[in-house]
Every structure is written in C-alpha cells, then in structure tokens.
Design a protein around this motif. Structure first.
Motif, PDB file in Angstrom:
ATOM      1  N   LEU A  26       3.059  15.126  -4.293  1.00  0.00           N
ATOM      2  CA  LEU A  26       2.417  14.913  -2.991  1.00  0.00           C
ATOM      3  C   LEU A  26       3.459  14.732  -1.897  1.00  0.00           C
ATOM      4  N   LEU A  27       4.553  14.048  -2.234  1.00  0.00           N
ATOM      5  CA  LEU A  27       5.616  13.840  -1.249  1.00  0.00           C
ATOM      6  C   LEU A  27       6.298  15.144  -0.860  1.00  0.00           C
ATOM      7  N   ALA A  28       6.154  16.142  -1.698  1.00  0.00           N
ATOM      8  CA  ALA A  28       6.732  17.453  -1.397  1.00  0.00           C
ATOM      9  C   ALA A  28       5.743  18.386  -0.712  1.00  0.00           C
ATOM     10  N   GLN A  29       4.528  17.877  -0.425  1.00  0.00           N
ATOM     11  CA  GLN A  29       3.483  18.751   0.093  1.00  0.00           C
ATOM     12  C   GLN A  29       2.798  18.203   1.336  1.00  0.00           C
ATOM     13  N   LEU A  30       2.648  16.899   1.459  1.00  0.00           N
ATOM     14  CA  LEU A  30       1.914  16.308   2.582  1.00  0.00           C
ATOM     15  C   LEU A  30       2.631  16.599   3.898  1.00  0.00           C
ATOM     16  N   ASP A  31       1.845  16.797   4.959  1.00  0.00           N
ATOM     17  CA  ASP A  31       2.446  17.139   6.249  1.00  0.00           C
ATOM     18  C   ASP A  31       1.945  16.268   7.394  1.00  0.00           C
ATOM     19  N   THR A  32       1.294  15.158   7.084  1.00  0.00           N
ATOM     20  CA  THR A  32       0.865  14.222   8.118  1.00  0.00           C
ATOM     21  C   THR A  32       1.589  12.897   7.942  1.00  0.00           C
ATOM     22  N   VAL A  33       1.810  12.204   9.034  1.00  0.00           N
ATOM     23  CA  VAL A  33       2.507  10.914   8.975  1.00  0.00           C
ATOM     24  C   VAL A  33       1.709   9.907   8.158  1.00  0.00           C
ATOM     25  N   ALA A  34       0.409   9.849   8.383  1.00  0.00           N
ATOM     26  CA  ALA A  34      -0.424   8.884   7.657  1.00  0.00           C
ATOM     27  C   ALA A  34      -0.413   9.179   6.160  1.00  0.00           C
ATOM     28  N   GLY A  35      -0.543  10.460   5.806  1.00  0.00           N
ATOM     29  CA  GLY A  35      -0.535  10.813   4.394  1.00  0.00           C
ATOM     30  C   GLY A  35       0.791  10.497   3.732  1.00  0.00           C
ATOM     31  N   MET A  36       1.902  10.803   4.420  1.00  0.00           N
ATOM     32  CA  MET A  36       3.220  10.508   3.870  1.00  0.00           C
ATOM     33  C   MET A  36       3.430   9.008   3.723  1.00  0.00           C
ATOM     34  N   ALA A  37       2.974   8.244   4.699  1.00  0.00           N
ATOM     35  CA  ALA A  37       3.138   6.792   4.629  1.00  0.00           C
ATOM     36  C   ALA A  37       2.400   6.224   3.423  1.00  0.00           C
ATOM     37  N   ALA A  38       1.165   6.683   3.218  1.00  0.00           N
ATOM     38  CA  ALA A  38       0.384   6.194   2.079  1.00  0.00           C
ATOM     39  C   ALA A  38       1.032   6.599   0.753  1.00  0.00           C
ATOM     40  N   ALA A  39       1.500   7.851   0.674  1.00  0.00           N
ATOM     41  CA  ALA A  39       2.126   8.311  -0.559  1.00  0.00           C
ATOM     42  C   ALA A  39       3.442   7.584  -0.822  1.00  0.00           C
ATOM     43  N   LEU A  40       4.223   7.348   0.212  1.00  0.00           N
ATOM     44  CA  LEU A  40       5.480   6.621   0.042  1.00  0.00           C
ATOM     45  C   LEU A  40       5.233   5.176  -0.384  1.00  0.00           C
ATOM     46  N   PHE A  41       4.203   4.566   0.153  1.00  0.00           N
ATOM     47  CA  PHE A  41       3.864   3.200  -0.264  1.00  0.00           C
ATOM     48  C   PHE A  41       3.515   3.183  -1.750  1.00  0.00           C
ATOM     49  N   ALA A  42       2.679   4.155  -2.189  1.00  0.00           N
ATOM     50  CA  ALA A  42       2.305   4.219  -3.599  1.00  0.00           C
ATOM     51  C   ALA A  42       3.515   4.516  -4.477  1.00  0.00           C
ATOM     52  N   PHE A  43       4.372   5.419  -4.019  1.00  0.00           N
ATOM     53  CA  PHE A  43       5.588   5.761  -4.755  1.00  0.00           C
ATOM     54  C   PHE A  43       6.479   4.529  -4.891  1.00  0.00           C
ATOM     55  N   GLY A  44       6.689   3.815  -3.795  1.00  0.00           N
ATOM     56  CA  GLY A  44       7.502   2.608  -3.832  1.00  0.00           C
ATOM     57  C   GLY A  44       6.905   1.532  -4.710  1.00  0.00           C
ATOM     58  N   ALA A  45       5.581   1.392  -4.674  1.00  0.00           N
ATOM     59  CA  ALA A  45       4.919   0.394  -5.514  1.00  0.00           C
ATOM     60  C   ALA A  45       5.157   0.693  -6.994  1.00  0.00           C
ATOM     61  N   ALA A  46       5.055   1.968  -7.368  1.00  0.00           N
ATOM     62  CA  ALA A  46       5.279   2.351  -8.762  1.00  0.00           C
ATOM     63  C   ALA A  46       6.733   2.151  -9.161  1.00  0.00           C
ATOM     64  N   ILE A  47       7.657   2.528  -8.279  1.00  0.00           N
ATOM     65  CA  ILE A  47       9.088   2.338  -8.562  1.00  0.00           C
ATOM     66  C   ILE A  47       9.400   0.851  -8.736  1.00  0.00           C
ATOM     67  N   GLY A  48       8.850   0.013  -7.876  1.00  0.00           N
ATOM     68  CA  GLY A  48       9.080  -1.425  -7.980  1.00  0.00           C
ATOM     69  C   GLY A  48       8.576  -1.994  -9.293  1.00  0.00           C
ATOM     70  N   ALA A  49       7.389  -1.554  -9.723  1.00  0.00           N
ATOM     71  CA  ALA A  49       6.837  -2.031 -10.987  1.00  0.00           C
ATOM     72  C   ALA A  49       7.693  -1.593 -12.170  1.00  0.00           C
ATOM     73  N   ILE A  50       8.133  -0.337 -12.143  1.00  0.00           N
ATOM     74  CA  ILE A  50       9.009   0.145 -13.218  1.00  0.00           C
ATOM     75  C   ILE A  50      10.281  -0.683 -13.278  1.00  0.00           C
ATOM     76  N   ASP A  51      10.887  -0.935 -12.114  1.00  0.00           N
ATOM     77  CA  ASP A  51      12.168  -1.636 -12.066  1.00  0.00           C
ATOM     78  C   ASP A  51      12.080  -3.012 -12.710  1.00  0.00           C
TER      79      ASP A  51
END
Length: 394
Positions: free
Chosen positions: A103-128
C-alpha cells in the motif's frame, strides 16, 4: 485455551519446553525480518513523495505518522506478548507489515499515506518489542550471551532490504513490484521461522499488565535514548557533515552511514564472544568511550578520512551497547521483563524521533560539528553508567 504442559510436550517453544537451537534460529530470523521490513520502506520514500505531490515539510510530517504508530504500540506490546505469546505477536505484526508495505508503494493521497504509515509503524513497533522479549528469554535459557548476535541479524536484514529494493528499482521494477517482492520474502521467512517462536512471552513470571517504568528501568531506557539518538544522528546527519563541512562529493555522502553500519554489524556479530569473555560492564563502558571518541574525531578534525574513521568508531562503540541494555532490562527485578523491554524500547525510539530536530537545533545555533561533539558527551555519560547498570538488578 490449551494446557501449557501438554503443549510443551509437542512443541519445544511452548511454556515448559526446552529452548535450544530451533528457538535461537527462529529468533535470528525474526530479527532479520524486522530489519528487512524497515529497510524495505526507505528506498520507496522518494516515490511516495512524488506520488502524493507533497513538499519536504509535509513529507516530514507524514513520516512522523510512522513514528507515532510505533510509539503507540511499543508501550503495550509487553502486556500483549505476556497474554498471547511472542509467536502470535511476531507473526501477526509481520503479516501486517507484509500487507501494508505494498500500500505504501501505491497510495497517492496524504490521508491514505498517513494512515498506512501509522499502521506500518505500529506493526514495526510491536515486532521490535516482541522479538526482544523472545531474545531475552532465549538468551536466559541458553546461559550465554546471544543478544548482540540477534541484533546483528537485524542489521543484516536492514542491509538486505535496502539492497533488494534498490536493486529492483534500478532494474526498472515499479515500486509496487519491489514492495510485493519484499512482502513475499517476509511471508516465506515467517513460515521458515515460526516453529521456534515462543508461545508465551512473560518468562513464567507474570507481567500481563502495563506497568509504568521505574527503578533501574528508567536509567536503562535513558541510556537507550542516548544511543538511539546517536544512531539516528548518523542516519540523518552524517552525509551533511561529509558534504557541507568536509568537502566530500555529494555522491559520496552516503559513504559515512555505510561505514557506520558496516562497523556496527561487525561489532554485533563479534559482541557475544566479547561479552562472554570480558563481561557486560567493561564492554558497555569501553563501547561508550569508543563511540564518544568517534564523535569527537568526526567533529574536530577537518579531513574526510578522519571523519569516516570517526563514524566507524561510533558504529563499533554503539554496536553492543543496546543489546547489553536489553539484556539488563530483561534481568532486572523492579518490574516484569516484558513491560521493562516495552518501556526501554519506547524510550529508545523516542531518541530516534527527537534526534533529528535536536541535532538540527544545535547545529543552527552553533554548528553540526558541535552537535556531534554534544552526542559524544552523552556517550561518555553512557560509559560512566556501566557500573550502575551492571551492578543493579532492581
């Protein structure tokens, strides 16, 4: 819920079962996955900026969404891991990363990217957090230092992820194809490493609730903050120091971080043997002194060669500090190990988030060299705390 004792009979990763080579291998794969996932995103940032049409300032705000996601899940993951186990947290979070990365390689709106980055960061944080909880339990059961080697696989995963995506993009693959390739590799690695992931996450001592950091955990977290601040400074500012103040060509700006990362990786893969031979206290102290000397060298001598040498010393010095601090967080008795690792991870990650702005502020009122010298002073403080960290367990 199944009986943990019956589960242990059929699965060595269940509570009460032996921890051995399979669990050590799965832990290494999990650290590699974490490094691969994070580095797989970095080469896609310019493409995301172009798709969304944002300027640098808005991009910076967007990237904060990733950090906000991590900071949201990190304090909670210790409790979650104690409740459902390292295996479920690592697999679910890794699956989330694999799903969000395309999704991060496909989304083209600021709102969509922000939501996807938040989810991506949340998953990375949990893994860490979850992989470090697994690492602490496996290291304790093994009876010998393993943490530096585990973190070394994170570094190798980072190198592999960045190289893989960069190579695919260089071969004219689209960002989506590159992201999907990383996602497929993540899925395969999850399957390969899942069997040895622990089905519990509290080391048999409870700790299924959130606990505010206290006691020695605050000190360990503060030291992680300093070291992660230094690592973040190398990522964000080393190229600028080389190009703007040492006269290096712009194309060679990335050489500074490459030298730092290579030295850190070498240091981590040799760290377990060094810690086992000399003990955590001298390695922590000498590591802080080495990193401080590296920053001092890079800040004071005006030659490219000495600056690169300084960056290498920073990488070697910092390489085993964080693994030792995570081991200390797992060994202390002031609070449950999982909650302590969550707290230490959160405080450390705050250093990465705050670091770029703090270094930039110091550089603005003085110079970037002065900012690097200040980091050196912070690492001297890390070295000076080695005796306290090694001596106290509560």
């Amino acid at each position: 819920m199944s009986d943990p004792h019956s589960a242990a009979a059929s699965d060595p990763a269940a509570r009460g079962g032996p921890i051995g080579a399979l669990e050590r291998l799965s832990t290494r794969i999990a650290f590699f996955i974490a490094g691969l996932a994070m580095a797989g995103w970095a080469p896609l940032v310019p493409y995301a900026k172009a798709r969304t049409g944002v300027d640098e300032g808005t991009l910076g705000l967007l990237l904060l969404a990733l950090g906000a996601g991590s900071m949201t899940t990190m304090p909670l993951t210790g409790a979650l891991t104690a409740r459902i186990g390292c295996r479920k947290v690592i697999l679910l979070a890794s699956a989330a990363v694999a799903a969000v990365l395309p999704l991060l390689a496909q989304l083209d709106t600021v709102a969509g990217m922000a939501a996807a980055l938040f989810a991506f960061g949340a998953a990375i944080g949990a893994i860490d957090v979850a992989i470090n909880i697994q690492a602490v339990i496996v290291e304790k059961a093994s009876g010998r230092p393993l943490m530096s080697g585990f973190h070394g696989f994170f570094s190798v995963g980072g190198i592999a992820g960045a190289a893989m995506v960069s190579a695919l993009l260089w071969l004219q693959a689209t960002p989506l194809v590159a992201a999907l390739s990383v996602a497929v590799l993540l899925a395969l690695l999850m399957l390969a490493g899942s069997r040895g992931l622990l089905r519990y996450g509290d080391d048999g001592h409870g700790g299924a609730t959130f606990v505010l950091p206290h006691g020695i955990v605050i000190l360990v977290g503060a030291l992680c903050f300093v070291v992660f601040l230094a690592e973040g400074a190398m990522l964000d500012w080393s190229a600028l120091l080389l190009v703007a103040q040492r006269g290096a060509e712009a194309s060679a700006g990335g050489l500074g971080y490459a030298v730092f990362a290579l030295a850190m990786t070498v240091g981590r893969f040799s760290g377990d043997r060094i810690v086992q031979r000399f003990g955590a206290r001298p390695v922590l102290a000498l590591g802080g002194v080495c990193a401080a000397a590296g920053f001092a060298l890079a800040a004071t001598l005006p030659w490219i060669g000495t600056t690169l040498l300084g960056f290498a010393l920073v990488g070697l010095g910092c390489s085993n500090i964080v693994p030792i601090l995570f081991t200390a967080a797992g060994a202390q008795k002031a609070m449950p190990a999982g909650a302590a690792i969550s707290a230490v991870s959160t405080l450390g990650y705050a250093g990465i988030l705050i670091g770029p702005a703090g270094i930039g502020w110091i550089a603005k009122i003085s110079s970037l060299a002065v900012a690097f010298a200040v980091l050196g002073v912070g690492l001297v403080a890390v070295a000076a705390s080695a005796k306290l960290v090694a001596a106290r367990k509560g």
